[in-house]
Design a protein around this motif. Structure first.
Motif, PDB file in Angstrom:
ATOM      1  N   THR A 147       4.925  -8.633  -8.504  1.00 19.66           N
ATOM      2  CA  THR A 147       5.097  -7.357  -7.803  1.00 19.66           C
ATOM      3  C   THR A 147       6.576  -7.110  -7.528  1.00 19.66           C
ATOM      4  OG1 THR A 147       2.913  -7.551  -6.802  1.00 19.66           O
ATOM      5  CG2 THR A 147       4.492  -6.093  -5.709  1.00 19.66           C
ATOM      6  N   PRO A 148       7.082  -5.920  -7.879  1.00 18.22           N
ATOM      7  CA  PRO A 148       8.484  -5.605  -7.586  1.00 18.22           C
ATOM      8  C   PRO A 148       8.760  -5.714  -6.082  1.00 18.22           C
ATOM      9  CG  PRO A 148       7.564  -3.979  -9.069  1.00 18.22           C
ATOM     10  CD  PRO A 148       6.414  -4.833  -8.598  1.00 18.22           C
ATOM     11  N   GLU A 149       9.955  -6.161  -5.756  1.00 15.96           N
ATOM     12  CA  GLU A 149      10.346  -6.396  -4.369  1.00 15.96           C
ATOM     13  C   GLU A 149      10.168  -5.156  -3.492  1.00 15.96           C
ATOM     14  OE1 GLU A 149      14.310  -7.918  -2.069  1.00 15.96           O
ATOM     15  OE2 GLU A 149      13.930  -8.708  -4.073  1.00 15.96           O
ATOM     16  N   GLU A 150      10.478  -3.975  -4.036  1.00 18.63           N
ATOM     17  CA  GLU A 150      10.367  -2.767  -3.216  1.00 18.63           C
ATOM     18  C   GLU A 150       8.926  -2.473  -2.803  1.00 18.63           C
ATOM     19  OE1 GLU A 150      10.703  -1.424  -7.563  1.00 18.63           O
ATOM     20  OE2 GLU A 150      11.750  -2.833  -6.274  1.00 18.63           O
ATOM     21  N   ILE A 151       7.958  -2.841  -3.630  1.00 16.47           N
ATOM     22  CA  ILE A 151       6.548  -2.670  -3.276  1.00 16.47           C
ATOM     23  C   ILE A 151       6.130  -3.760  -2.297  1.00 16.47           C
ATOM     24  CG2 ILE A 151       4.167  -2.735  -4.158  1.00 16.47           C
ATOM     25  CD1 ILE A 151       5.262  -1.484  -6.753  1.00 16.47           C
ATOM     26  N   ARG A 152       6.552  -4.984  -2.593  1.00 16.85           N
ATOM     27  CA  ARG A 152       6.176  -6.110  -1.731  1.00 16.85           C
ATOM     28  C   ARG A 152       6.752  -5.940  -0.324  1.00 16.85           C
ATOM     29  NH1 ARG A 152       3.864  -8.031   0.994  1.00 16.85           N
ATOM     30  NH2 ARG A 152       3.409 -10.198   1.466  1.00 16.85           N
ATOM     31  N   HIS A 199      -2.610  -1.150  -6.854  1.00 18.03           N
ATOM     32  CA  HIS A 199      -1.958  -1.783  -5.714  1.00 18.03           C
ATOM     33  C   HIS A 199      -3.006  -2.081  -4.655  1.00 18.03           C
ATOM     34  CE1 HIS A 199      -2.384   1.844  -3.227  1.00 18.03           C
ATOM     35  NE2 HIS A 199      -2.240   2.471  -4.383  1.00 18.03           N
ATOM     36  N   ASN A 200      -2.685  -3.016  -3.813  1.00 21.00           N
ATOM     37  CA  ASN A 200      -3.547  -3.401  -2.699  1.00 21.00           C
ATOM     38  C   ASN A 200      -2.638  -4.001  -1.639  1.00 21.00           C
ATOM     39  OD1 ASN A 200      -6.782  -5.088  -3.023  1.00 21.00           O
ATOM     40  ND2 ASN A 200      -6.197  -3.441  -1.694  1.00 21.00           N
ATOM     41  N   GLY A 201      -3.134  -4.124  -0.435  1.00 23.66           N
ATOM     42  CA  GLY A 201      -2.381  -4.867   0.558  1.00 23.66           C
ATOM     43  C   GLY A 201      -2.274  -6.311   0.081  1.00 23.66           C
ATOM     44  N   ALA A 202      -1.092  -6.889   0.157  1.00 24.83           N
ATOM     45  CA  ALA A 202      -0.878  -8.243  -0.357  1.00 24.83           C
ATOM     46  C   ALA A 202      -1.743  -9.285   0.338  1.00 24.83           C
ATOM     47  CB  ALA A 202       0.597  -8.613  -0.224  1.00 24.83           C
ATOM     48  N   GLU A 203      -2.185  -8.990   1.560  1.00 19.02           N
ATOM     49  CA  GLU A 203      -2.992  -9.957   2.298  1.00 19.02           C
ATOM     50  C   GLU A 203      -4.469  -9.921   1.899  1.00 19.02           C
ATOM     51  OE1 GLU A 203      -3.495  -6.130   4.213  1.00 19.02           O
ATOM     52  OE2 GLU A 203      -1.683  -7.174   3.595  1.00 19.02           O
ATOM     53  N   SER A 204      -4.863  -8.937   1.101  1.00 23.89           N
ATOM     54  CA  SER A 204      -6.270  -8.853   0.701  1.00 23.89           C
ATOM     55  C   SER A 204      -6.611  -9.949  -0.314  1.00 23.89           C
ATOM     56  CB  SER A 204      -6.569  -7.472   0.112  1.00 23.89           C
ATOM     57  OG  SER A 204      -5.833  -7.274  -1.063  1.00 23.89           O
ATOM     58  N   TYR A 205      -7.886 -10.309  -0.337  1.00 27.68           N
ATOM     59  CA  TYR A 205      -8.353 -11.248  -1.361  1.00 27.68           C
ATOM     60  C   TYR A 205      -9.827 -10.989  -1.610  1.00 27.68           C
ATOM     61  CZ  TYR A 205     -10.275 -14.291   2.348  1.00 27.68           C
ATOM     62  OH  TYR A 205     -10.975 -14.808   3.404  1.00 27.68           O
ATOM     63  N   TYR A 206     -10.238 -11.264  -2.835  1.00 31.52           N
ATOM     64  CA  TYR A 206     -11.601 -10.976  -3.277  1.00 31.52           C
ATOM     65  C   TYR A 206     -12.105 -12.100  -4.159  1.00 31.52           C
ATOM     66  CZ  TYR A 206     -10.093  -6.369  -1.778  1.00 31.52           C
ATOM     67  OH  TYR A 206      -9.606  -5.324  -1.038  1.00 31.52           O
ATOM     68  N   LEU A 217       7.026  -3.346   1.307  1.00 28.11           N
ATOM     69  CA  LEU A 217       6.215  -2.367   2.030  1.00 28.11           C
ATOM     70  C   LEU A 217       4.802  -2.891   2.314  1.00 28.11           C
ATOM     71  CD1 LEU A 217       7.345   0.828   0.088  1.00 28.11           C
ATOM     72  CD2 LEU A 217       7.972   0.171   2.433  1.00 28.11           C
ATOM     73  N   GLY A 218       4.560  -4.166   1.952  1.00 31.85           N
ATOM     74  CA  GLY A 218       3.269  -4.779   2.261  1.00 31.85           C
ATOM     75  C   GLY A 218       2.268  -4.773   1.117  1.00 31.85           C
ATOM     76  N   GLY A 219       2.655  -4.215  -0.018  1.00 29.63           N
ATOM     77  CA  GLY A 219       1.726  -4.121  -1.137  1.00 29.63           C
ATOM     78  C   GLY A 219       1.933  -5.190  -2.187  1.00 29.63           C
ATOM     79  N   ALA A 220       0.990  -5.258  -3.101  1.00 33.29           N
ATOM     80  CA  ALA A 220       1.072  -6.149  -4.255  1.00 33.29           C
ATOM     81  C   ALA A 220       0.278  -5.506  -5.387  1.00 33.29           C
ATOM     82  CB  ALA A 220       0.534  -7.526  -3.926  1.00 33.29           C
ATOM     83  N   LEU A 221       0.632  -5.854  -6.623  1.00 32.21           N
ATOM     84  CA  LEU A 221      -0.002  -5.262  -7.800  1.00 32.21           C
ATOM     85  C   LEU A 221      -1.021  -6.208  -8.428  1.00 32.21           C
ATOM     86  CD1 LEU A 221       3.124  -3.716  -9.589  1.00 32.21           C
ATOM     87  CD2 LEU A 221       1.545  -2.620  -7.979  1.00 32.21           C
ATOM     88  N   PHE A 222      -2.044  -5.607  -9.020  1.00 28.65           N
ATOM     89  CA  PHE A 222      -3.016  -6.363  -9.801  1.00 28.65           C
ATOM     90  C   PHE A 222      -3.488  -5.478 -10.944  1.00 28.65           C
ATOM     91  CE2 PHE A 222      -5.584  -4.080  -6.722  1.00 28.65           C
ATOM     92  CZ  PHE A 222      -6.718  -3.695  -7.423  1.00 28.65           C
ATOM     93  N   GLY A 223      -4.064  -6.110 -11.956  1.00 30.65           N
ATOM     94  CA  GLY A 223      -4.541  -5.366 -13.113  1.00 30.65           C
ATOM     95  C   GLY A 223      -5.950  -5.754 -13.494  1.00 30.65           C
ATOM     96  N   ASP A 224      -6.576  -4.861 -14.261  1.00 28.56           N
ATOM     97  CA  ASP A 224      -7.870  -5.143 -14.870  1.00 28.56           C
ATOM     98  C   ASP A 224      -8.067  -4.213 -16.052  1.00 28.56           C
ATOM     99  OD1 ASP A 224      -8.908  -2.660 -13.908  1.00 28.56           O
ATOM    100  OD2 ASP A 224      -9.855  -3.596 -12.184  1.00 28.56           O
TER     101      ASP A 224
END
Length: 191
Positions: free
Chosen positions: A149-154, A173-180, A156-163
């Protein structure tokens, strides 16, 4: 692409033989991932680097199904990536990084994707690498994978994922603290 790992230990002779056999078999079964490469050249690199072989063994042990997906001519290194059809089972239910883990007030996961990758001696795929993998074959059709995840997104509390859904690859994007239970991460390693 090279992440430092602090916990690598030399593999026992049988472990080394076993992981090399698994990697050779997978290499031969999936030539579309590396059409112009030969196993002999890859094997030479693997046999010369016990630390990278340890990392590949960790990728395999967590159900990543690592395989060669490219060659970096400038660095004279092979790119190994987790090629399992879905996000590796042994690396799911993790938030993005340590900061996200510490920010959770309750129901904390055991670890984070970034920490787990570092412990394995690999890195999370970048967005570009994730798209390149999806061009080789469609993965994460039922799961998703955290990506770098680019620093500017991180910040702000976010993180990237793909599918991959509906015939195309998505980056979200999702909140970086989320998990599934269906989200893990894919690693990449230069050997």
């Amino acid at each position: 692409m090279d992440a430092k790992n602090n916990s690598s230990q030399p593999l026992a002779s049988k472990q080394k033989k076993d992981i090399l056999a698994v990697l050779e078999n997978r290499f031969g079964l999936h030539m579309h991932r590396h059409e112009e490469l030969t196993w002999t050249s890859v094997l030479e690199k693997l046999e010369a680097d016990d630390e990278k072989l340890w990392s590949l063994n960790e990728m395999e042990a967590s159900d990543g199904e690592p395989d060669v997906v490219g060659y970096d001519r400038e660095e004279n290194k092979y790119l190994f990536c987790d090629c399992s059809p879905e996000s590796p089972k042994g690396r799911r239910s993790v938030c993005y990084d340590r900061e996200a883990l510490e920010a959770r007030k309750k129901y904390k996961p055991e670890t984070s994707a970034v920490e787990m990758a570092q412990a394995m001696g690999v890195e999370l795929l970048t967005e570009e690498q994730y798209h390149a993998l999806q061009k080789l074959e469609k993965v994460d059709t039922k799961t998703s994978s955290w990506i770098q995840t680019p620093e500017e997104i991180r910040n702000l509390g976010g993180a990237l994922f793909g599918d991959h859904r509906y015939g195309r690859t998505f980056i979200y994007h999702n909140g970086a603290e989320s998990y599934y239970a269906a989200r893990g991460f894919r690693g990449i390693l230069k050997v």
